[in-house]
Design a protein around this motif. Sequence first.
Motif, PDB file in Angstrom:
ATOM      1  N   TRP A  38       0.847  -1.210   0.000  1.00 46.85           N
ATOM      2  CA  TRP A  38       0.000   0.000   0.000  1.00 46.85           C
ATOM      3  C   TRP A  38       0.881   1.257   0.000  1.00 46.85           C
ATOM      4  O   TRP A  38       0.372   2.364   0.126  1.00 46.85           O
ATOM      5  CB  TRP A  38      -0.908  -0.004   1.236  1.00 46.85           C
ATOM      6  CG  TRP A  38      -2.059  -0.973   1.117  1.00 46.85           C
ATOM      7  CD1 TRP A  38      -3.352  -0.695   0.748  1.00 46.85           C
ATOM      8  CD2 TRP A  38      -2.015  -2.405   1.330  1.00 46.85           C
ATOM      9  NE1 TRP A  38      -4.108  -1.839   0.738  1.00 46.85           N
ATOM     10  CE2 TRP A  38      -3.315  -2.900   1.069  1.00 46.85           C
ATOM     11  CE3 TRP A  38      -1.016  -3.298   1.724  1.00 46.85           C
ATOM     12  CZ2 TRP A  38      -3.630  -4.270   1.185  1.00 46.85           C
ATOM     13  CZ3 TRP A  38      -1.321  -4.650   1.832  1.00 46.85           C
ATOM     14  CH2 TRP A  38      -2.598  -5.131   1.564  1.00 46.85           C
ATOM     15  N   ALA A  39       2.226   1.064  -0.176  1.00 53.87           N
ATOM     16  CA  ALA A  39       3.164   2.177  -0.028  1.00 53.87           C
ATOM     17  C   ALA A  39       3.652   2.698  -1.387  1.00 53.87           C
ATOM     18  O   ALA A  39       4.012   1.913  -2.263  1.00 53.87           O
ATOM     19  CB  ALA A  39       4.360   1.723   0.814  1.00 53.87           C
ATOM     20  N   PRO A  40       3.699   4.040  -1.550  1.00 47.25           N
ATOM     21  CA  PRO A  40       4.213   4.647  -2.783  1.00 47.25           C
ATOM     22  C   PRO A  40       5.740   4.699  -2.775  1.00 47.25           C
ATOM     23  O   PRO A  40       6.355   4.469  -1.728  1.00 47.25           O
ATOM     24  CB  PRO A  40       3.634   6.064  -2.725  1.00 47.25           C
ATOM     25  CG  PRO A  40       3.523   6.369  -1.270  1.00 47.25           C
ATOM     26  CD  PRO A  40       3.219   5.070  -0.596  1.00 47.25           C
ATOM     27  N   PRO A  41       6.378   5.022  -3.937  1.00 44.24           N
ATOM     28  CA  PRO A  41       7.846   5.048  -4.029  1.00 44.24           C
ATOM     29  C   PRO A  41       8.507   5.892  -2.944  1.00 44.24           C
ATOM     30  O   PRO A  41       9.465   5.449  -2.314  1.00 44.24           O
ATOM     31  CB  PRO A  41       8.093   5.636  -5.423  1.00 44.24           C
ATOM     32  CG  PRO A  41       6.876   5.302  -6.215  1.00 44.24           C
ATOM     33  CD  PRO A  41       5.732   5.335  -5.229  1.00 44.24           C
ATOM     34  N   GLU A  42       7.976   7.097  -2.660  1.00 44.38           N
ATOM     35  CA  GLU A  42       8.641   7.992  -1.695  1.00 44.38           C
ATOM     36  C   GLU A  42       8.584   7.441  -0.265  1.00 44.38           C
ATOM     37  O   GLU A  42       9.416   7.782   0.588  1.00 44.38           O
ATOM     38  CB  GLU A  42       8.075   9.418  -1.762  1.00 44.38           C
ATOM     39  CG  GLU A  42       6.692   9.630  -1.156  1.00 44.38           C
ATOM     40  CD  GLU A  42       5.551   9.316  -2.125  1.00 44.38           C
ATOM     41  OE1 GLU A  42       5.810   8.740  -3.207  1.00 44.38           O
ATOM     42  OE2 GLU A  42       4.394   9.639  -1.769  1.00 44.38           O
ATOM     43  N   VAL A  43       7.604   6.558   0.001  1.00 48.10           N
ATOM     44  CA  VAL A  43       7.573   5.918   1.334  1.00 48.10           C
ATOM     45  C   VAL A  43       8.539   4.741   1.332  1.00 48.10           C
ATOM     46  O   VAL A  43       9.302   4.540   2.275  1.00 48.10           O
ATOM     47  CB  VAL A  43       6.137   5.473   1.693  1.00 48.10           C
ATOM     48  CG1 VAL A  43       6.134   4.513   2.877  1.00 48.10           C
ATOM     49  CG2 VAL A  43       5.271   6.690   1.996  1.00 48.10           C
ATOM     50  N   LEU A  44       8.570   3.972   0.244  1.00 49.73           N
ATOM     51  CA  LEU A  44       9.494   2.832   0.160  1.00 49.73           C
ATOM     52  C   LEU A  44      10.933   3.308   0.259  1.00 49.73           C
ATOM     53  O   LEU A  44      11.773   2.675   0.891  1.00 49.73           O
ATOM     54  CB  LEU A  44       9.287   2.077  -1.162  1.00 49.73           C
ATOM     55  CG  LEU A  44       7.916   1.402  -1.337  1.00 49.73           C
ATOM     56  CD1 LEU A  44       7.794   0.802  -2.726  1.00 49.73           C
ATOM     57  CD2 LEU A  44       7.696   0.343  -0.269  1.00 49.73           C
ATOM     58  N   ALA A  75       0.213   7.871  -9.508  1.00 55.78           N
ATOM     59  CA  ALA A  75       1.225   8.692 -10.189  1.00 55.78           C
ATOM     60  C   ALA A  75       2.523   8.567  -9.385  1.00 55.78           C
ATOM     61  O   ALA A  75       2.489   8.608  -8.148  1.00 55.78           O
ATOM     62  CB  ALA A  75       0.766  10.138 -10.248  1.00 55.78           C
ATOM     63  N   HIS A  76       3.652   8.413 -10.079  1.00 54.12           N
ATOM     64  CA  HIS A  76       4.924   8.131  -9.397  1.00 54.12           C
ATOM     65  C   HIS A  76       5.286   9.228  -8.397  1.00 54.12           C
ATOM     66  O   HIS A  76       5.642   8.950  -7.261  1.00 54.12           O
ATOM     67  CB  HIS A  76       6.038   7.966 -10.436  1.00 54.12           C
ATOM     68  CG  HIS A  76       7.167   7.119  -9.946  1.00 54.12           C
ATOM     69  ND1 HIS A  76       8.236   7.644  -9.266  1.00 54.12           N
ATOM     70  CD2 HIS A  76       7.345   5.781  -9.992  1.00 54.12           C
ATOM     71  CE1 HIS A  76       9.056   6.672  -8.934  1.00 54.12           C
ATOM     72  NE2 HIS A  76       8.551   5.520  -9.348  1.00 54.12           N
ATOM     73  N   GLY A  77       5.113  10.470  -8.793  1.00 56.92           N
ATOM     74  CA  GLY A  77       5.434  11.600  -7.918  1.00 56.92           C
ATOM     75  C   GLY A  77       4.209  12.028  -7.111  1.00 56.92           C
ATOM     76  O   GLY A  77       3.108  12.177  -7.678  1.00 56.92           O
ATOM     77  N   PRO A  78       4.377  12.221  -5.795  1.00 53.55           N
ATOM     78  CA  PRO A  78       3.220  12.599  -4.960  1.00 53.55           C
ATOM     79  C   PRO A  78       2.514  13.857  -5.448  1.00 53.55           C
ATOM     80  O   PRO A  78       1.293  13.967  -5.412  1.00 53.55           O
ATOM     81  CB  PRO A  78       3.811  12.786  -3.564  1.00 53.55           C
ATOM     82  CG  PRO A  78       5.288  12.827  -3.726  1.00 53.55           C
ATOM     83  CD  PRO A  78       5.607  12.102  -4.987  1.00 53.55           C
ATOM     84  N   GLU A  79       3.321  14.806  -6.029  1.00 54.79           N
ATOM     85  CA  GLU A  79       2.702  16.070  -6.455  1.00 54.79           C
ATOM     86  C   GLU A  79       1.804  15.853  -7.679  1.00 54.79           C
ATOM     87  O   GLU A  79       0.955  16.673  -7.997  1.00 54.79           O
ATOM     88  CB  GLU A  79       3.778  17.129  -6.757  1.00 54.79           C
ATOM     89  CG  GLU A  79       4.732  16.802  -7.889  1.00 54.79           C
ATOM     90  CD  GLU A  79       5.705  15.660  -7.553  1.00 54.79           C
ATOM     91  OE1 GLU A  79       5.910  15.375  -6.345  1.00 54.79           O
ATOM     92  OE2 GLU A  79       6.208  15.032  -8.511  1.00 54.79           O
TER      93      GLU A  79
END
Length: 285
Positions: free
Chosen positions: A189-195, A261-265
């Motif tokens: 459930w985690a996005p790239p920036e959390v991983l 989307a890869h970037g949170p923004e």
Amino acid sequence: SSPCDRPVPPTAGLSHDKWEIHPSELMLLEELGSGQFGVVRRGKWRGSIDTAVKMMKGGTMSEDDFIEEAKVMTKLQHQNLVQLYGVCSKHRPIYIVTEYMKHGSLLNYLRRHETSLIGNMGLLLDMCIQVCKGMSYLERHNYIHRDLAARNCLVGSENVVKVADFGLARYVLDDQYTSSGGTKFPIKWAPPEVLNYTRFSSKSDVWAYGVLMWEVFTCGKMPYGRLKNTEVVERVQRGIILERPKACAKEIYDVMKECWAHGPEDRPGFRILKDQLALVAQGLT
Ligand SMILES: CN(C)c1ccc2c(c1)CCN(c1cccc(-c3cc(Nc4ccc(C(=O)N5CCOCC5)cn4)c(=O)n(C)c3)c1CO)C2=O
């Protein structure tokens, strides 16, 4: 909203610490299961109010920090958030007392009712919209869930769905759960920036919300099937996303994809998601 039209929490006026609940006013009933912090039981408070009572197992939670945070949490009130009524913090184990939801976790509900749910896209979408409303309220209050998933939402009567256990991840002492390398960390459930940097935000909650939508439209399948966490991390970092569930219309999958989307923004906020899903729901009728 003016104070008069906000529901007064039932804990108001109990003592000068209005979030403090007196154990003498709680009657503990059957066990509902156990979670990160130990056993949870159904309870009756002041004879009539249905509650769920988490009985903190020693060593599972940083209790003093939580008790401080509880004062803030009791102020978070929304029809799609499981209401924290208060805590019993004058004894050990401490109790966390919340609103009771009679059908248990959304994940188990989806799995138990798959046959009646799978064809009902309108109902599945409505469940997603209810979670989105609760998350939009948290976003507005700059409150990050940190472990949004179908297992952490609860179902009440008339298909009411509410977000539960928001913010509690910060008080878990088990580092198998808190560190991204741990066996209990919610990698799927985690996005790239959390991983990569454990950078949590409302936009990382949005990524998790996309996975929750996928759980809903698969009636509780495990995301990425039996892939190992290391394989999921590799795919997520390469931009490979979950495939469209069969029971999911393309315009609903389009919303899920925005959440990934890869970037949170580049991800929409929950307020935007709420409006988009409302439009899709209109298009369905
Ligand atoms: C750090 N994080 C993210 C945490 C921390 C603690 C917990 C969780 C995450 C999530 C899991 N969890 C937990 C553990 C145990 C109970 C509850 C839990 C279960 C409830 N309700 C029910 C109702 C019925 C049933 C049931 O047995 N069935 C079977 C028959 O058909 C109907 C359903 C189960 N739970 C409920 O209302 N609350 C507020 C909490 C909860 C949710 O609260 C926790 O206590």
